[in-house]
Design a protein around this motif. Sequence first.
Motif, PDB file in Angstrom:
ATOM      1  N   GLU A  18     -12.084  -3.840  25.369  1.00  0.00           N
ATOM      2  CA  GLU A  18     -11.387  -2.224  24.268  1.00  0.00           C
ATOM      3  C   GLU A  18      -9.853  -2.001  24.654  1.00  0.00           C
ATOM      4  O   GLU A  18      -9.742  -1.853  23.774  1.00  0.00           O
ATOM      5  CB  GLU A  18     -12.384  -1.532  24.707  1.00  0.00           C
ATOM      6  N   HIS A  19      -9.398  -2.627  25.111  1.00  0.00           N
ATOM      7  CA  HIS A  19      -8.113  -2.544  25.932  1.00  0.00           C
ATOM      8  C   HIS A  19      -7.118  -2.425  24.132  1.00  0.00           C
ATOM      9  O   HIS A  19      -5.722  -2.304  23.681  1.00  0.00           O
ATOM     10  CB  HIS A  19      -7.678  -1.865  26.767  1.00  0.00           C
ATOM     11  N   HIS A  20      -7.602  -3.763  23.815  1.00  0.00           N
ATOM     12  CA  HIS A  20      -6.720  -4.405  22.721  1.00  0.00           C
ATOM     13  C   HIS A  20      -7.066  -3.467  21.080  1.00  0.00           C
ATOM     14  O   HIS A  20      -6.532  -3.713  20.552  1.00  0.00           O
ATOM     15  CB  HIS A  20      -7.603  -6.037  22.429  1.00  0.00           C
ATOM     16  N   LEU A  21      -8.210  -2.737  21.413  1.00  0.00           N
ATOM     17  CA  LEU A  21      -8.380  -1.998  19.880  1.00  0.00           C
ATOM     18  C   LEU A  21      -7.608  -0.822  19.682  1.00  0.00           C
ATOM     19  O   LEU A  21      -7.287  -0.047  20.829  1.00  0.00           O
ATOM     20  CB  LEU A  21      -9.426  -1.350  20.208  1.00  0.00           C
ATOM     21  N   SER A  22      -7.637  -0.886  18.190  1.00  0.00           N
ATOM     22  CA  SER A  22      -6.742   0.976  17.957  1.00  0.00           C
ATOM     23  C   SER A  22      -7.265   2.165  18.540  1.00  0.00           C
ATOM     24  O   SER A  22      -8.617   1.749  19.069  1.00  0.00           O
ATOM     25  CB  SER A  22      -6.194   0.689  16.795  1.00  0.00           C
ATOM     26  N   SER A  23      -6.352   2.749  18.475  1.00  0.00           N
ATOM     27  CA  SER A  23      -7.170   4.442  18.995  1.00  0.00           C
ATOM     28  C   SER A  23      -7.680   4.283  17.783  1.00  0.00           C
ATOM     29  O   SER A  23      -9.248   5.285  18.535  1.00  0.00           O
ATOM     30  CB  SER A  23      -6.233   5.741  19.287  1.00  0.00           C
TER      31      SER A  23
END
Length: 77
Positions: A18-23
């Motif tokens: 998930e840290h690859h997702l945008s805010s």
Amino acid sequence: MDKNYKISFERNGKYRKEHHLSSGNKSVCALCFRLALIENMYKDEKPFIIMDDPFVSLDENHIQKAIDVIKELSKDI
């Protein structure tokens, strides 16, 4: 989402964390998670939901799509 509530997504045949997702995408995932919990907690009841800026991280194009989804979901009430 796995059994430990860790979110991952598939892109180009690979699963990514998930840290690859945008805010904005993280905000949408968090809202979906909360709505799924509510749906499972209240089988026969239809509770009201107070949302305090769940889409603040979305741009204009994506916020309109989110509004459309919320309108569609609210038709089932």
